[in-house]
Scaffold this active site. Structure first.
Site, PDB file in Angstrom:
ATOM      1  N   ARG A   1       0.804  -1.222   0.000  1.00 62.87           N
ATOM      2  CA  ARG A   1       0.000   0.000   0.000  1.00 62.87           C
ATOM      3  C   ARG A   1       0.837   1.273   0.000  1.00 62.87           C
ATOM      4  O   ARG A   1       0.303   2.357  -0.178  1.00 62.87           O
ATOM      5  CB  ARG A   1      -0.931   0.018   1.210  1.00 62.87           C
ATOM      6  CG  ARG A   1      -0.234   0.143   2.559  1.00 62.87           C
ATOM      7  CD  ARG A   1      -1.252   0.319   3.676  1.00 62.87           C
ATOM      8  NE  ARG A   1      -0.592   0.448   4.973  1.00 62.87           N
ATOM      9  CZ  ARG A   1      -1.233   0.722   6.096  1.00 62.87           C
ATOM     10  NH1 ARG A   1      -2.553   0.873   6.083  1.00 62.87           N
ATOM     11  NH2 ARG A   1      -0.566   0.835   7.239  1.00 62.87           N
TER      12      ARG A   1
ATOM     13  N   ASP B   1      -4.751  -1.742   0.256  1.00 61.69           N
ATOM     14  CA  ASP B   1      -4.744  -1.567   1.701  1.00 61.69           C
ATOM     15  C   ASP B   1      -5.326  -2.854   2.294  1.00 61.69           C
ATOM     16  O   ASP B   1      -6.520  -3.142   2.132  1.00 61.69           O
ATOM     17  CB  ASP B   1      -5.593  -0.352   2.095  1.00 61.69           C
ATOM     18  CG  ASP B   1      -5.624  -0.135   3.602  1.00 61.69           C
ATOM     19  OD1 ASP B   1      -5.097  -0.977   4.344  1.00 61.69           O
ATOM     20  OD2 ASP B   1      -6.190   0.894   4.029  1.00 61.69           O
ATOM     21  N   LEU B   2      -4.486  -3.653   2.951  1.00 61.03           N
ATOM     22  CA  LEU B   2      -4.937  -4.953   3.456  1.00 61.03           C
ATOM     23  C   LEU B   2      -6.030  -4.812   4.508  1.00 61.03           C
ATOM     24  O   LEU B   2      -6.748  -5.779   4.778  1.00 61.03           O
ATOM     25  CB  LEU B   2      -3.752  -5.734   4.036  1.00 61.03           C
ATOM     26  CG  LEU B   2      -2.628  -6.074   3.049  1.00 61.03           C
ATOM     27  CD1 LEU B   2      -1.534  -6.862   3.741  1.00 61.03           C
ATOM     28  CD2 LEU B   2      -3.170  -6.836   1.849  1.00 61.03           C
TER      29      LEU B   2
ATOM     30  N   LYS C   1       5.850 -18.202   9.703  1.00 62.58           N
ATOM     31  CA  LYS C   1       5.813 -18.226  11.159  1.00 62.58           C
ATOM     32  C   LYS C   1       5.954 -16.792  11.668  1.00 62.58           C
ATOM     33  O   LYS C   1       6.467 -15.930  10.928  1.00 62.58           O
ATOM     34  CB  LYS C   1       6.909 -19.123  11.709  1.00 62.58           C
ATOM     35  CG  LYS C   1       8.321 -18.502  11.660  1.00 62.58           C
ATOM     36  CD  LYS C   1       9.290 -19.340  12.430  1.00 62.58           C
ATOM     37  CE  LYS C   1      10.633 -18.669  12.536  1.00 62.58           C
ATOM     38  NZ  LYS C   1      10.675 -17.506  13.433  1.00 62.58           N
TER      39      LYS C   1
ATOM     40  N   HIS D   1      11.719 -22.632   6.848  1.00 64.33           N
ATOM     41  CA  HIS D   1      12.766 -22.656   5.831  1.00 64.33           C
ATOM     42  C   HIS D   1      13.922 -23.588   6.184  1.00 64.33           C
ATOM     43  O   HIS D   1      14.669 -24.011   5.301  1.00 64.33           O
ATOM     44  CB  HIS D   1      13.285 -21.237   5.549  1.00 64.33           C
ATOM     45  CG  HIS D   1      14.101 -20.640   6.647  1.00 64.33           C
ATOM     46  ND1 HIS D   1      13.544 -19.977   7.715  1.00 64.33           N
ATOM     47  CD2 HIS D   1      15.439 -20.600   6.834  1.00 64.33           C
ATOM     48  CE1 HIS D   1      14.491 -19.553   8.511  1.00 64.33           C
ATOM     49  NE2 HIS D   1      15.650 -19.914   8.014  1.00 64.33           N
TER      50      HIS D   1
ATOM     51  N   GLU E   1      22.934 -17.450  16.778  1.00 58.44           N
ATOM     52  CA  GLU E   1      23.043 -16.241  15.976  1.00 58.44           C
ATOM     53  C   GLU E   1      23.958 -15.239  16.664  1.00 58.44           C
ATOM     54  O   GLU E   1      23.918 -15.096  17.889  1.00 58.44           O
ATOM     55  CB  GLU E   1      21.669 -15.598  15.766  1.00 58.44           C
ATOM     56  CG  GLU E   1      20.661 -16.493  15.064  1.00 58.44           C
ATOM     57  CD  GLU E   1      19.301 -15.821  14.955  1.00 58.44           C
ATOM     58  OE1 GLU E   1      19.059 -15.142  13.941  1.00 58.44           O
ATOM     59  OE2 GLU E   1      18.501 -15.970  15.894  1.00 58.44           O
TER      60      GLU E   1
ATOM     61  N   ASP F   1       9.875 -18.312  19.005  1.00 61.81           N
ATOM     62  CA  ASP F   1      10.448 -17.922  17.718  1.00 61.81           C
ATOM     63  C   ASP F   1      11.256 -19.041  17.071  1.00 61.81           C
ATOM     64  O   ASP F   1      11.295 -19.145  15.850  1.00 61.81           O
ATOM     65  CB  ASP F   1      11.334 -16.684  17.912  1.00 61.81           C
ATOM     66  CG  ASP F   1      11.766 -16.054  16.598  1.00 61.81           C
ATOM     67  OD1 ASP F   1      10.911 -15.913  15.703  1.00 61.81           O
ATOM     68  OD2 ASP F   1      12.949 -15.690  16.467  1.00 61.81           O
TER      69      ASP F   1
ATOM     70  N   HIS G   1      11.467 -24.328  14.352  1.00 59.78           N
ATOM     71  CA  HIS G   1      12.691 -24.805  13.711  1.00 59.78           C
ATOM     72  C   HIS G   1      13.326 -25.987  14.440  1.00 59.78           C
ATOM     73  O   HIS G   1      13.635 -27.022  13.836  1.00 59.78           O
ATOM     74  CB  HIS G   1      13.714 -23.668  13.626  1.00 59.78           C
ATOM     75  CG  HIS G   1      13.290 -22.514  12.790  1.00 59.78           C
ATOM     76  ND1 HIS G   1      12.514 -22.650  11.664  1.00 59.78           N
ATOM     77  CD2 HIS G   1      13.536 -21.184  12.907  1.00 59.78           C
ATOM     78  CE1 HIS G   1      12.299 -21.468  11.128  1.00 59.78           C
ATOM     79  NE2 HIS G   1      12.901 -20.557  11.868  1.00 59.78           N
TER      80      HIS G   1
ATOM     81  N   LYS H   1      20.424 -15.536  20.652  1.00 58.01           N
ATOM     82  CA  LYS H   1      20.919 -14.362  19.939  1.00 58.01           C
ATOM     83  C   LYS H   1      22.137 -13.797  20.659  1.00 58.01           C
ATOM     84  O   LYS H   1      22.330 -14.009  21.851  1.00 58.01           O
ATOM     85  CB  LYS H   1      19.824 -13.300  19.826  1.00 58.01           C
ATOM     86  CG  LYS H   1      18.689 -13.721  18.900  1.00 58.01           C
ATOM     87  CD  LYS H   1      17.711 -12.584  18.657  1.00 58.01           C
ATOM     88  CE  LYS H   1      16.662 -12.981  17.612  1.00 58.01           C
ATOM     89  NZ  LYS H   1      17.243 -13.202  16.284  1.00 58.01           N
TER      90      LYS H   1
END
Length: 487
Positions: free
Chosen positions: A48, A91-92, A145, A175, A213, A232, A237, A337
Protein backbone atom coordinates in the site's frame (compact mmCIF):
# COMPACT_ATOMS: atom_id res chain seq x y z
CA UNK A 1 12.69 -29.13 -10.02
CA UNK A 2 11.50 -28.05 -13.43
CA UNK A 3 7.91 -27.08 -14.10
CA UNK A 4 5.90 -26.41 -17.20
CA UNK A 5 2.93 -25.23 -15.14
CA UNK A 6 1.78 -21.67 -15.47
CA UNK A 7 1.39 -19.84 -12.19
CA UNK A 8 0.72 -16.47 -10.62
CA UNK A 9 2.69 -15.82 -7.44
CA UNK A 10 0.98 -13.15 -5.34
CA UNK A 11 3.26 -11.66 -2.68
CA UNK A 12 1.53 -9.93 0.22
CA UNK A 13 3.97 -7.76 2.15
CA UNK A 14 5.78 -7.04 -1.08
CA UNK A 15 7.94 -4.29 0.47
CA UNK A 16 8.74 -6.13 3.70
CA UNK A 17 12.12 -7.32 4.93
CA UNK A 18 11.37 -10.99 4.20
CA UNK A 19 10.38 -10.21 0.61
CA UNK A 20 13.53 -8.16 0.14
CA UNK A 21 16.05 -10.59 1.63
CA UNK A 22 14.59 -14.00 0.85
CA UNK A 23 11.49 -14.39 -1.31
CA UNK A 24 12.25 -12.19 -4.32
CA UNK A 25 15.95 -13.21 -4.40
CA UNK A 26 14.87 -16.88 -4.34
CA UNK A 27 12.44 -16.34 -7.21
CA UNK A 28 15.15 -14.53 -9.16
CA UNK A 29 17.59 -17.43 -8.70
CA UNK A 30 14.98 -19.88 -9.96
CA UNK A 31 14.34 -17.61 -12.95
CA UNK A 32 18.05 -17.16 -13.67
CA UNK A 33 18.70 -20.92 -13.56
CA UNK A 34 16.35 -21.42 -16.52
CA UNK A 35 13.63 -24.04 -16.81
CA UNK A 36 12.58 -23.91 -13.16
CA UNK A 37 9.80 -21.38 -13.67
CA UNK A 38 7.31 -21.52 -16.51
CA UNK A 39 7.88 -18.69 -18.97
CA UNK A 40 4.29 -17.58 -18.49
CA UNK A 41 4.60 -17.41 -14.70
CA UNK A 42 4.08 -13.98 -13.14
CA UNK A 43 4.82 -12.38 -9.77
CA UNK A 44 2.23 -9.94 -8.45
CA UNK A 45 3.47 -7.83 -5.53
CA UNK A 46 0.93 -6.31 -3.16
CA UNK A 47 1.63 -3.28 -0.96
CA UNK A 48 0.00 0.00 0.00
CA UNK A 49 3.00 2.33 0.34
CA UNK A 50 4.05 2.18 -3.33
CA UNK A 51 2.25 4.27 -5.97
CA UNK A 52 2.49 2.04 -9.05
CA UNK A 53 4.50 -0.64 -10.85
CA UNK A 54 7.25 1.74 -11.96
CA UNK A 55 7.81 2.85 -8.39
CA UNK A 56 7.81 -0.78 -7.22
CA UNK A 57 10.40 -1.78 -9.81
CA UNK A 58 12.59 1.08 -8.58
CA UNK A 59 12.14 -0.25 -5.05
CA UNK A 60 13.12 -3.78 -6.14
CA UNK A 61 16.23 -2.49 -7.90
CA UNK A 62 17.27 -0.59 -4.78
CA UNK A 63 16.34 -3.03 -2.01
CA UNK A 64 16.29 -6.53 -3.54
CA UNK A 65 19.14 -6.50 -6.03
CA UNK A 66 21.86 -6.27 -3.32
CA UNK A 67 20.60 -9.57 -1.84
CA UNK A 68 20.77 -11.72 -4.97
CA UNK A 69 23.56 -13.80 -6.48
CA UNK A 70 26.67 -14.03 -4.32
CA UNK A 71 28.69 -14.15 -7.53
CA UNK A 72 27.12 -11.03 -8.99
CA UNK A 73 23.95 -10.19 -10.89
CA UNK A 74 23.35 -11.36 -14.43
CA UNK A 75 21.93 -8.13 -15.83
CA UNK A 76 20.16 -9.85 -18.72
CA UNK A 77 18.50 -12.35 -16.38
CA UNK A 78 17.66 -9.54 -13.93
CA UNK A 79 15.96 -7.49 -16.63
CA UNK A 80 13.85 -10.45 -17.78
CA UNK A 81 13.03 -11.26 -14.14
CA UNK A 82 11.69 -7.74 -13.64
CA UNK A 83 9.43 -8.34 -16.67
CA UNK A 84 7.68 -11.04 -14.61
CA UNK A 85 6.78 -8.60 -11.85
CA UNK A 86 3.46 -6.79 -11.67
CA UNK A 87 2.08 -4.64 -8.88
CA UNK A 88 -1.29 -4.01 -7.25
CA UNK A 89 -1.71 -1.30 -4.63
CA UNK A 90 -3.97 -2.60 -1.86
CA UNK A 91 -4.74 -1.57 1.70
CA UNK A 92 -4.94 -4.95 3.46
CA UNK A 93 -7.22 -3.43 6.06
CA UNK A 94 -9.84 -2.65 3.41
CA UNK A 95 -11.49 -5.84 2.04
CA UNK A 96 -13.03 -3.88 -0.83
CA UNK A 97 -9.55 -3.29 -2.26
CA UNK A 98 -9.30 -7.01 -3.00
CA UNK A 99 -11.57 -6.51 -6.00
CA UNK A 100 -8.54 -4.76 -7.55
CA UNK A 101 -6.52 -7.94 -7.06
CA UNK A 102 -9.33 -10.11 -8.43
CA UNK A 103 -9.50 -7.95 -11.56
CA UNK A 104 -5.71 -8.08 -11.97
CA UNK A 105 -5.76 -11.89 -11.80
CA UNK A 106 -8.82 -12.36 -14.01
CA UNK A 107 -8.35 -14.70 -16.96
CA UNK A 108 -4.94 -16.03 -15.91
CA UNK A 109 -4.25 -19.72 -16.46
CA UNK A 110 -2.59 -22.00 -13.96
CA UNK A 111 -2.31 -22.15 -10.20
CA UNK A 112 -2.40 -19.12 -7.93
CA UNK A 113 0.01 -18.94 -4.99
CA UNK A 114 -0.68 -16.43 -2.23
CA UNK A 115 2.38 -15.85 -0.04
CA UNK A 116 1.55 -14.08 3.23
CA UNK A 117 4.84 -12.38 4.16
CA UNK A 118 2.97 -10.33 6.75
CA UNK A 119 2.36 -10.37 10.48
CA UNK A 120 0.17 -13.27 11.68
CA UNK A 121 -2.58 -10.83 12.72
CA UNK A 122 -3.26 -10.30 9.00
CA UNK A 123 -3.46 -13.98 8.01
CA UNK A 124 -7.16 -14.44 8.71
CA UNK A 125 -8.33 -11.05 7.33
CA UNK A 126 -6.37 -11.65 4.11
CA UNK A 127 -7.79 -15.16 3.68
CA UNK A 128 -11.34 -13.96 4.28
CA UNK A 129 -10.90 -11.09 1.84
CA UNK A 130 -9.56 -13.49 -0.79
CA UNK A 131 -12.59 -15.73 -0.31
CA UNK A 132 -14.95 -12.77 -0.52
CA UNK A 133 -13.82 -12.14 -4.11
CA UNK A 134 -13.61 -15.82 -5.06
CA UNK A 135 -9.81 -16.16 -5.08
CA UNK A 136 -9.59 -19.16 -2.75
CA UNK A 137 -10.29 -21.69 -5.52
CA UNK A 138 -7.46 -23.24 -7.57
CA UNK A 139 -4.95 -21.63 -5.24
CA UNK A 140 -2.37 -22.30 -2.54
CA UNK A 141 -1.69 -20.22 0.55
CA UNK A 142 1.74 -19.92 2.20
CA UNK A 143 1.80 -18.99 5.90
CA UNK A 144 4.97 -17.68 7.51
CA UNK A 145 5.81 -18.23 11.16
CA UNK A 146 4.92 -17.44 13.85
CA UNK A 147 1.51 -19.02 13.48
CA UNK A 148 -0.01 -17.90 16.74
CA UNK A 149 1.27 -17.10 20.20
CA UNK A 150 0.28 -20.39 21.86
CA UNK A 151 -1.79 -23.49 21.11
CA UNK A 152 -5.10 -21.65 21.48
CA UNK A 153 -4.21 -18.77 19.14
CA UNK A 154 -2.57 -21.16 16.66
CA UNK A 155 -5.74 -23.26 16.56
CA UNK A 156 -7.83 -20.12 16.08
CA UNK A 157 -5.78 -19.12 13.02
CA UNK A 158 -5.78 -22.66 11.62
CA UNK A 159 -9.53 -22.99 12.17
CA UNK A 160 -10.25 -19.72 10.38
CA UNK A 161 -7.88 -20.41 7.48
CA UNK A 162 -9.19 -24.00 7.28
CA UNK A 163 -12.72 -22.72 6.68
CA UNK A 164 -11.47 -21.05 3.50
CA UNK A 165 -8.65 -23.31 2.25
CA UNK A 166 -8.42 -27.10 2.40
CA UNK A 167 -5.45 -28.56 4.29
CA UNK A 168 -3.78 -29.61 1.03
CA UNK A 169 -3.90 -25.95 -0.08
CA UNK A 170 -2.10 -24.67 3.04
CA UNK A 171 1.71 -24.49 3.07
CA UNK A 172 3.09 -23.65 6.53
CA UNK A 173 6.68 -22.80 5.77
CA UNK A 174 9.74 -23.58 7.90
CA UNK A 175 12.77 -22.66 5.83
CA UNK A 176 15.14 -24.91 7.80
CA UNK A 177 13.40 -27.91 6.22
CA UNK A 178 14.51 -26.67 2.81
CA UNK A 179 18.21 -26.52 3.63
CA UNK A 180 20.46 -28.84 1.64
CA UNK A 181 22.04 -30.63 4.64
CA UNK A 182 18.59 -31.42 6.06
CA UNK A 183 17.71 -33.03 2.75
CA UNK A 184 21.02 -34.86 2.82
CA UNK A 185 20.27 -36.09 6.34
CA UNK A 186 17.32 -37.96 4.84
CA UNK A 187 19.56 -39.31 2.07
CA UNK A 188 22.26 -40.25 4.56
CA UNK A 189 19.87 -42.17 6.79
CA UNK A 190 17.54 -43.79 4.29
CA UNK A 191 19.81 -44.17 1.26
CA UNK A 192 22.72 -45.91 2.98
CA UNK A 193 22.91 -49.13 4.96
CA UNK A 194 25.87 -47.79 6.96
CA UNK A 195 24.06 -45.56 9.47
CA UNK A 196 20.62 -47.07 10.00
CA UNK A 197 21.79 -49.92 12.30
CA UNK A 198 23.58 -47.32 14.48
CA UNK A 199 20.73 -44.78 14.54
CA UNK A 200 19.23 -45.88 17.85
CA UNK A 201 19.64 -45.87 21.62
CA UNK A 202 22.11 -48.80 21.69
CA UNK A 203 24.73 -46.79 19.79
CA UNK A 204 23.83 -43.11 20.24
CA UNK A 205 24.80 -41.45 23.52
CA UNK A 206 23.23 -38.02 22.96
CA UNK A 207 22.21 -35.59 20.22
CA UNK A 208 22.64 -31.81 20.15
CA UNK A 209 20.79 -29.42 17.86
CA UNK A 210 21.98 -25.80 17.91
CA UNK A 211 20.81 -22.69 16.07
CA UNK A 212 23.02 -19.81 17.23
CA UNK A 213 23.04 -16.24 15.98
CA UNK A 214 25.54 -13.42 16.40
CA UNK A 215 22.90 -10.82 15.60
CA UNK A 216 20.58 -9.31 18.17
CA UNK A 217 16.96 -8.40 17.57
CA UNK A 218 17.93 -5.72 15.02
CA UNK A 219 14.82 -3.72 14.02
CA UNK A 220 12.46 -6.42 15.34
CA UNK A 221 12.60 -5.44 19.01
CA UNK A 222 8.88 -4.79 19.39
CA UNK A 223 7.97 -8.10 17.72
CA UNK A 224 10.63 -10.13 19.50
CA UNK A 225 9.84 -8.74 22.94
CA UNK A 226 6.35 -10.21 22.63
CA UNK A 227 7.63 -13.51 21.25
CA UNK A 228 10.92 -14.74 22.71
CA UNK A 229 13.28 -17.50 21.67
CA UNK A 230 11.06 -20.40 22.74
CA UNK A 231 8.23 -19.36 20.44
CA UNK A 232 10.45 -17.92 17.72
CA UNK A 233 12.83 -20.88 17.32
CA UNK A 234 12.16 -23.91 19.53
CA UNK A 235 8.47 -24.51 18.79
CA UNK A 236 9.13 -24.58 15.05
CA UNK A 237 12.69 -24.80 13.71
CA UNK A 238 14.30 -26.87 16.45
CA UNK A 239 11.44 -29.32 16.96
CA UNK A 240 11.14 -29.78 13.20
CA UNK A 241 14.86 -30.59 12.96
CA UNK A 242 14.51 -32.98 15.89
CA UNK A 243 11.64 -34.78 14.18
CA UNK A 244 13.72 -35.20 11.00
CA UNK A 245 16.66 -36.62 12.98
CA UNK A 246 14.55 -39.01 15.05
CA UNK A 247 11.85 -40.13 12.61
CA UNK A 248 11.36 -43.73 11.49
CA UNK A 249 11.98 -44.57 7.82
CA UNK A 250 8.89 -43.58 5.79
CA UNK A 251 7.59 -46.08 3.27
CA UNK A 252 8.08 -43.44 0.56
CA UNK A 253 9.02 -39.76 0.26
CA UNK A 254 5.51 -38.57 -0.54
CA UNK A 255 4.29 -35.70 1.60
CA UNK A 256 2.02 -37.54 4.03
CA UNK A 257 4.41 -40.47 4.55
CA UNK A 258 7.20 -38.12 5.66
CA UNK A 259 4.94 -35.94 7.78
CA UNK A 260 3.26 -38.95 9.41
CA UNK A 261 6.65 -40.10 10.71
CA UNK A 262 7.57 -36.62 11.93
CA UNK A 263 4.24 -36.42 13.75
CA UNK A 264 4.93 -39.72 15.53
CA UNK A 265 8.14 -38.24 16.93
CA UNK A 266 6.43 -35.06 18.12
CA UNK A 267 3.68 -37.07 19.80
CA UNK A 268 6.31 -39.27 21.49
CA UNK A 269 8.07 -36.32 23.15
CA UNK A 270 8.12 -36.91 26.89
CA UNK A 271 5.82 -34.35 28.54
CA UNK A 272 7.64 -31.99 30.87
CA UNK A 273 6.42 -31.87 34.45
CA UNK A 274 6.18 -28.18 35.44
CA UNK A 275 8.09 -29.03 38.62
CA UNK A 276 11.07 -30.20 36.52
CA UNK A 277 11.28 -27.27 34.13
CA UNK A 278 14.07 -25.63 36.12
CA UNK A 279 16.14 -28.81 35.65
CA UNK A 280 15.56 -29.37 31.91
CA UNK A 281 15.08 -25.86 30.47
CA UNK A 282 17.39 -22.83 30.69
CA UNK A 283 16.32 -19.37 29.62
CA UNK A 284 18.72 -16.48 29.25
CA UNK A 285 18.89 -12.86 28.11
CA UNK A 286 21.97 -11.18 26.69
CA UNK A 287 23.64 -8.26 28.40
CA UNK A 288 26.17 -5.90 26.86
CA UNK A 289 29.28 -7.55 25.48
CA UNK A 290 31.75 -7.73 22.62
CA UNK A 291 31.34 -9.67 19.36
CA UNK A 292 34.26 -9.83 16.93
CA UNK A 293 35.85 -6.78 18.54
CA UNK A 294 32.74 -4.59 18.48
CA UNK A 295 30.77 -3.62 21.57
CA UNK A 296 27.07 -4.51 21.43
CA UNK A 297 24.29 -3.31 23.75
CA UNK A 298 22.20 -5.29 26.20
CA UNK A 299 18.87 -6.68 25.01
CA UNK A 300 16.94 -4.42 27.42
CA UNK A 301 18.38 -1.32 25.71
CA UNK A 302 17.53 -2.41 22.15
CA UNK A 303 14.95 -0.26 20.28
CA UNK A 304 11.40 -1.49 20.86
CA UNK A 305 12.32 -3.57 23.93
CA UNK A 306 10.88 -2.79 27.36
CA UNK A 307 13.68 -1.82 29.79
CA UNK A 308 12.39 -4.30 32.40
CA UNK A 309 11.73 -7.08 29.84
CA UNK A 310 11.89 -10.71 30.99
CA UNK A 311 11.78 -12.02 27.42
CA UNK A 312 14.30 -14.78 26.78
CA UNK A 313 16.87 -14.43 23.99
CA UNK A 314 18.41 -17.85 24.76
CA UNK A 315 16.89 -21.27 25.40
CA UNK A 316 18.51 -24.62 26.08
CA UNK A 317 16.25 -27.57 26.76
CA UNK A 318 16.66 -31.29 27.29
CA UNK A 319 14.18 -33.42 25.32
CA UNK A 320 13.41 -37.12 25.61
CA UNK A 321 11.53 -39.30 23.14
CA UNK A 322 9.44 -42.10 24.58
CA UNK A 323 9.74 -44.84 21.99
CA UNK A 324 11.82 -47.97 21.47
CA UNK A 325 14.38 -46.35 19.18
CA UNK A 326 15.27 -43.39 21.40
CA UNK A 327 14.28 -44.22 24.99
CA UNK A 328 16.95 -42.90 27.37
CA UNK A 329 18.81 -40.82 24.76
CA UNK A 330 18.85 -37.11 25.67
CA UNK A 331 18.34 -34.56 22.90
CA UNK A 332 19.73 -31.14 23.80
CA UNK A 333 18.22 -28.21 21.88
CA UNK A 334 19.80 -24.76 22.02
CA UNK A 335 19.18 -21.40 20.38
CA UNK A 336 20.12 -17.83 21.17
CA UNK A 337 20.92 -14.36 19.94
CA UNK A 338 24.19 -12.48 20.41
CA UNK A 339 26.10 -15.73 20.83
CA UNK A 340 29.77 -16.28 20.04
CA UNK A 341 29.21 -17.47 16.46
CA UNK A 342 26.56 -17.90 13.80
CA UNK A 343 26.07 -21.62 13.44
CA UNK A 344 23.31 -24.17 12.96
CA UNK A 345 24.30 -27.79 13.40
CA UNK A 346 23.17 -31.25 14.46
CA UNK A 347 25.67 -33.29 16.50
CA UNK A 348 25.12 -37.03 16.89
CA UNK A 349 27.42 -38.38 19.61
CA UNK A 350 27.89 -42.13 19.37
CA UNK A 351 28.69 -44.24 22.40
CA UNK A 352 32.22 -45.22 23.26
CA UNK A 353 33.50 -48.71 22.52
CA UNK A 354 32.67 -51.11 25.41
CA UNK A 355 36.31 -52.13 25.88
CA UNK A 356 39.51 -50.82 24.37
CA UNK A 357 43.03 -52.17 24.16
CA UNK A 358 44.09 -48.85 22.62
CA UNK A 359 43.90 -46.56 25.63
CA UNK A 360 41.46 -44.28 27.42
CA UNK A 361 40.83 -41.98 24.44
CA UNK A 362 38.98 -44.80 22.67
CA UNK A 363 36.63 -45.07 25.64
CA UNK A 364 35.63 -41.43 25.52
CA UNK A 365 32.01 -40.78 24.57
CA UNK A 366 31.79 -38.62 21.47
CA UNK A 367 35.00 -39.98 19.97
CA UNK A 368 32.75 -41.08 17.11
CA UNK A 369 30.30 -38.39 16.10
CA UNK A 370 28.43 -37.10 13.10
CA UNK A 371 28.26 -33.31 12.72
CA UNK A 372 25.75 -31.97 10.21
CA UNK A 373 26.42 -28.26 9.69
CA UNK A 374 23.47 -26.29 8.28
CA UNK A 375 25.07 -22.83 8.34
CA UNK A 376 27.15 -20.92 7.54
CA UNK A 377 29.02 -23.57 5.52
CA UNK A 378 26.94 -26.64 4.71
CA UNK A 379 28.89 -29.79 5.49
CA UNK A 380 28.57 -33.28 6.94
CA UNK A 381 31.53 -34.59 8.96
CA UNK A 382 32.02 -38.05 10.43
CA UNK A 383 34.57 -38.04 13.26
CA UNK A 384 36.52 -41.11 14.28
CA UNK A 385 39.83 -42.01 15.96
CA UNK A 386 43.00 -42.83 14.07
CA UNK A 387 46.59 -43.54 15.07
CA UNK A 388 48.91 -40.58 15.06
CA UNK A 389 52.09 -41.06 13.02
CA UNK A 390 55.13 -41.98 15.06
CA UNK A 391 56.07 -44.23 17.91
CA UNK A 392 53.42 -45.65 20.19
CA UNK A 393 49.67 -46.14 19.83
CA UNK A 394 48.51 -42.55 20.25
CA UNK A 395 45.03 -41.79 18.92
CA UNK A 396 43.76 -38.55 17.46
CA UNK A 397 40.39 -37.41 16.15
CA UNK A 398 40.11 -37.20 12.37
CA UNK A 399 37.10 -36.64 10.13
CA UNK A 400 35.66 -37.62 6.80
CA UNK A 401 34.28 -34.49 5.20
CA UNK A 402 31.44 -33.96 2.74
CA UNK A 403 31.59 -30.28 1.82
CA UNK A 404 28.84 -29.77 -0.74
CA UNK A 405 30.40 -26.76 -2.45
CA UNK A 406 33.57 -28.77 -3.17
CA UNK A 407 32.00 -32.10 -4.06
CA UNK A 408 29.14 -30.93 -6.28
CA UNK A 409 30.06 -28.57 -9.09
CA UNK A 410 26.58 -27.24 -9.64
CA UNK A 411 25.47 -24.54 -7.24
CA UNK A 412 23.41 -25.45 -4.21
CA UNK A 413 19.80 -24.41 -4.06
CA UNK A 414 18.93 -22.03 -1.25
CA UNK A 415 16.20 -23.14 1.15
CA UNK A 416 13.63 -20.57 0.08
CA UNK A 417 14.22 -21.31 -3.58
CA UNK A 418 13.53 -25.01 -3.06
CA UNK A 419 10.45 -24.36 -0.95
CA UNK A 420 8.93 -21.79 -3.30
CA UNK A 421 9.34 -24.19 -6.21
CA UNK A 422 7.69 -26.89 -4.11
CA UNK A 423 4.70 -24.60 -3.50
CA UNK A 424 4.36 -23.81 -7.19
CA UNK A 425 4.62 -27.51 -8.05
CA UNK A 426 2.29 -28.68 -5.27
CA UNK A 427 4.81 -30.64 -3.17
CA UNK A 428 3.89 -30.61 0.53
CA UNK A 429 6.53 -32.90 2.09
CA UNK A 430 8.74 -30.05 3.36
CA UNK A 431 5.86 -28.05 4.86
CA UNK A 432 4.37 -28.38 8.31
CA UNK A 433 1.01 -30.09 8.64
CA UNK A 434 -1.50 -28.77 11.15
CA UNK A 435 -1.30 -31.77 13.46
CA UNK A 436 2.49 -31.44 13.60
CA UNK A 437 2.15 -27.83 14.62
CA UNK A 438 -0.40 -28.64 17.31
CA UNK A 439 1.82 -31.37 18.76
CA UNK A 440 4.77 -28.96 18.93
CA UNK A 441 2.72 -26.24 20.66
CA UNK A 442 1.31 -28.80 23.10
CA UNK A 443 4.80 -29.85 24.15
CA UNK A 444 6.22 -26.33 24.67
CA UNK A 445 3.18 -24.90 26.45
CA UNK A 446 4.09 -26.16 29.96
CA UNK A 447 7.42 -24.33 29.65
CA UNK A 448 5.72 -21.15 28.43
CA UNK A 449 3.18 -21.29 31.23
CA UNK A 450 5.72 -21.98 33.95
CA UNK A 451 7.98 -19.12 32.84
CA UNK A 452 4.99 -16.77 32.68
CA UNK A 453 3.67 -17.63 36.15
CA UNK A 454 7.03 -17.92 37.91
CA UNK A 455 7.91 -14.39 36.74
CA UNK A 456 11.63 -15.02 37.31
CA UNK A 457 14.12 -13.04 35.21
CA UNK A 458 16.12 -14.97 32.59
CA UNK A 459 19.69 -15.86 33.46
CA UNK A 460 22.08 -13.18 32.16
CA UNK A 461 24.86 -13.89 29.69
CA UNK A 462 27.34 -11.56 28.05
CA UNK A 463 26.89 -10.95 24.33
CA UNK A 464 29.62 -12.80 22.46
CA UNK A 465 29.55 -15.87 24.74
CA UNK A 466 27.72 -19.18 24.35
CA UNK A 467 24.94 -18.35 26.78
CA UNK A 468 24.33 -18.86 30.51
CA UNK A 469 26.59 -21.24 32.42
CA UNK A 470 23.46 -23.16 33.45
CA UNK A 471 23.17 -24.51 29.88
CA UNK A 472 26.60 -26.12 30.21
CA UNK A 473 25.78 -27.39 33.69
CA UNK A 474 22.66 -29.11 32.35
CA UNK A 475 24.78 -31.17 29.94
CA UNK A 476 27.45 -31.80 32.56
CA UNK A 477 24.84 -33.60 34.65
CA UNK A 478 24.66 -36.13 31.81
CA UNK A 479 28.43 -36.45 31.48
CA UNK A 480 28.68 -34.50 28.25
CA UNK A 481 29.24 -30.96 26.97
CA UNK A 482 28.41 -28.74 24.03
CA UNK A 483 30.58 -29.37 20.97
CA UNK A 484 32.49 -26.06 21.13
CA UNK A 485 33.39 -26.70 24.78
CA UNK A 486 35.07 -29.97 23.93
CA UNK A 487 36.98 -28.43 21.05
Amino acid sequence: MQTDSSFTFVLFGGTGDLSMRKILPALYEAHRAGGMLADSGKIVAVARHIADRAAYIDWVNEHVKPHVSKNGVDETAWASFLDRIEFVKIDLGNPEDFTLLRDALSGRAGIRVFYLATGPSLFVPICRALASVGLNENSRIVLEKPLGYDLKSSNAINDAVGEIFAEEQIYRIDHYLGKEPVQNLLALRFGNVLFEPLWRREWVESIQITIAEELGVEARGDFYDNTGALRDMVQNHLLQLLSIVAMEPPHSMDSDSVRDEKLRVLRALKPIDPRDIGKVAVRGQYHAGVIRGSAVPAYATEPGVKPDSNTETFVAVKVEIENWRWAGVPFFLRTGKRLADRVAEIVVNFRAVPHSALGASALRGGANRLVIRLQPNETIRLYCLAKQPGEGMNLASVHLDLAFDRFFREGQMEAYQRLLLDVINGRLALFVRRDEQEAAWRWVEPILNEWATANKPPKPYAAGTWGPAAASAMLAQHGTCWLEEEN
